[in-house]
Design an enzyme around this catalytic site. Structure first.
Site, mmCIF file in Angstrom:
data_model
loop_
_atom_site.group_PDB
_atom_site.id
_atom_site.type_symbol
_atom_site.label_atom_id
_atom_site.label_comp_id
_atom_site.label_asym_id
_atom_site.label_seq_id
_atom_site.Cartn_x
_atom_site.Cartn_y
_atom_site.Cartn_z
ATOM 1 N N PRO A 2 0.809 -1.209 0.000
ATOM 2 C CA PRO A 2 0.000 0.000 0.000
ATOM 3 C C PRO A 2 0.847 1.267 0.000
ATOM 4 C CG PRO A 2 -0.516 -1.431 1.857
ATOM 5 C CD PRO A 2 0.689 -1.971 1.222
ATOM 6 N N GLU A 3 0.570 2.132 -0.934
ATOM 7 C CA GLU A 3 1.170 3.461 -0.949
ATOM 8 C C GLU A 3 0.028 4.458 -0.736
ATOM 9 O OE1 GLU A 3 3.924 4.089 -4.211
ATOM 10 O OE2 GLU A 3 4.270 1.946 -4.393
#
Length: 276
Positions: A2-3
């Site tokens: 996840p960014e």
DNA sequence: CACTCTCCCTGAAAGC
DNA sequence: TGCTTTCAGGGAGAGT
């Protein structure tokens, strides 16, 4: 992994189901993740309500009505599952919160690079925790001038500077590669030696790629799952990330292929022709 | 101070 | 086919 866009989508999903709900139970199923769970975690959460869900860089902030903020980082493989009272804990479910109306959220993180902590929102603690977190790339304050001042005197490659959360927050390996490709900048370029004009292009590319990813509903690779539990298979198509040896999408007629290099132990994908 | 490297961890994929 | 090895990476802290 996840960014910023994935975290943003997670926050929106959480806000949708949690706001005003009361926390009725908190369960930890191990002693901690990257750092131990705080001893007073459950005590400071129990009986309070969710006021809002916000994001700072890659951190999820669940703001509680008692003035505390539950801070969650998903690390590499973390995901938050939204479930009901019938949910049975599964492998790598480390942290479970039960709410009124039988709602539950579960933090599942196989690689355990994630983090859970709780801070007082109105005190030094909060400021201190986020002290080293750089500007939000989607804020109006993130401008070419700001980026230039952050990169001044920096000899490191621009790709590594983009990964540095003190320079700008929320960008990880995938979006760093994609933004540089869109801006036509080589990931190997020395940060301080990039012209103002190119930095402007980079700022635009960063905002664009992050915005598009959020709009795509949080792009996905491997283990990202939307907060409602559905896989995000309508992910954006990466233009360079993971495409080593495949043709550059900018230049179909010539035999130009995407290259992969390693910078400070991280893979970088780029087009050696389009990116200078 | 500036920068690089190592470590934490598991599961998927590649290698044999 | 099945076992072993490699790789993925965010961020802290050690090392250069």
């Amino acid at each position: 992994m996840p960014e910023l866009p994935e975290v943003e989508i997670t926050c929106r999903g959480l806000a949708k189901v949690l706001i005003r709900k009361k926390i009725t139970n908190v369960t930890t199923r191990r002693s901690g993740l990257r750092i131990p769970f705080p001893a007073d975690l459950s005590k400071n959460m129990h009986g309070t309500r969710v006021r809002s869900v916000t994001r700072r860089g890659k951190y999820i902030c669940i703001n509680l009505s008692n003035g505390y903020v539950l801070v969650i980082h998903l690390g590499m493989s973390g995901r938050i599952i939204i479930a009901d009272r019938h949910y049975e804990p599964k492998l790598h479910d480390h942290f479970i919160i039960s709410f009124s109306r039988y709602q539950k959220i579960i933090l599942n993180d196989p690689r355990r690079f994630g983090l859970v902590t709780i801070l007082k929102s109105d005190e030094l603690e909060y400021r201190e925790f986020f002290r080293n977190i750089g500007l939000e790339p989607l804020s109006d304050k993130f401008t070419p001038d700001l980026l230039r001042s952050k990169l001044k005197n920096k000899k490191i490659a621009i790709k590594l500077a983009l990964l540095d959360q003190k320079v700008v927050s929320g960008i990880g390996n995938i979006y760093a590669c994609e933004a540089l490709f869109r801006a036509g900048i080589s990931p190997k370029r020395e940060s301080s030696a990039i012209s103002y004009k190119l930095l402007s292009k980079l700022v635009n590319s960063i905002k664009l790629v992050l915005t598009e990813a959020i709009e795509a509903g949080g792009s996905t690779i491997r283990d990202f799952v939307h907060p409602d539990g559905k896989l995000g298979y309508f992910a954006m198509k990466w233009q360079v990330y993971g495409r080593e040896g495949e043709p550059c999408l900018c230049n179909h007629q010539k035999n130009i292929v995407i290259k992969k290099i390693v910078q400070s132990g991280r893979s970088t994908f780029f087009c050696p022709i389009c990116q200078r």
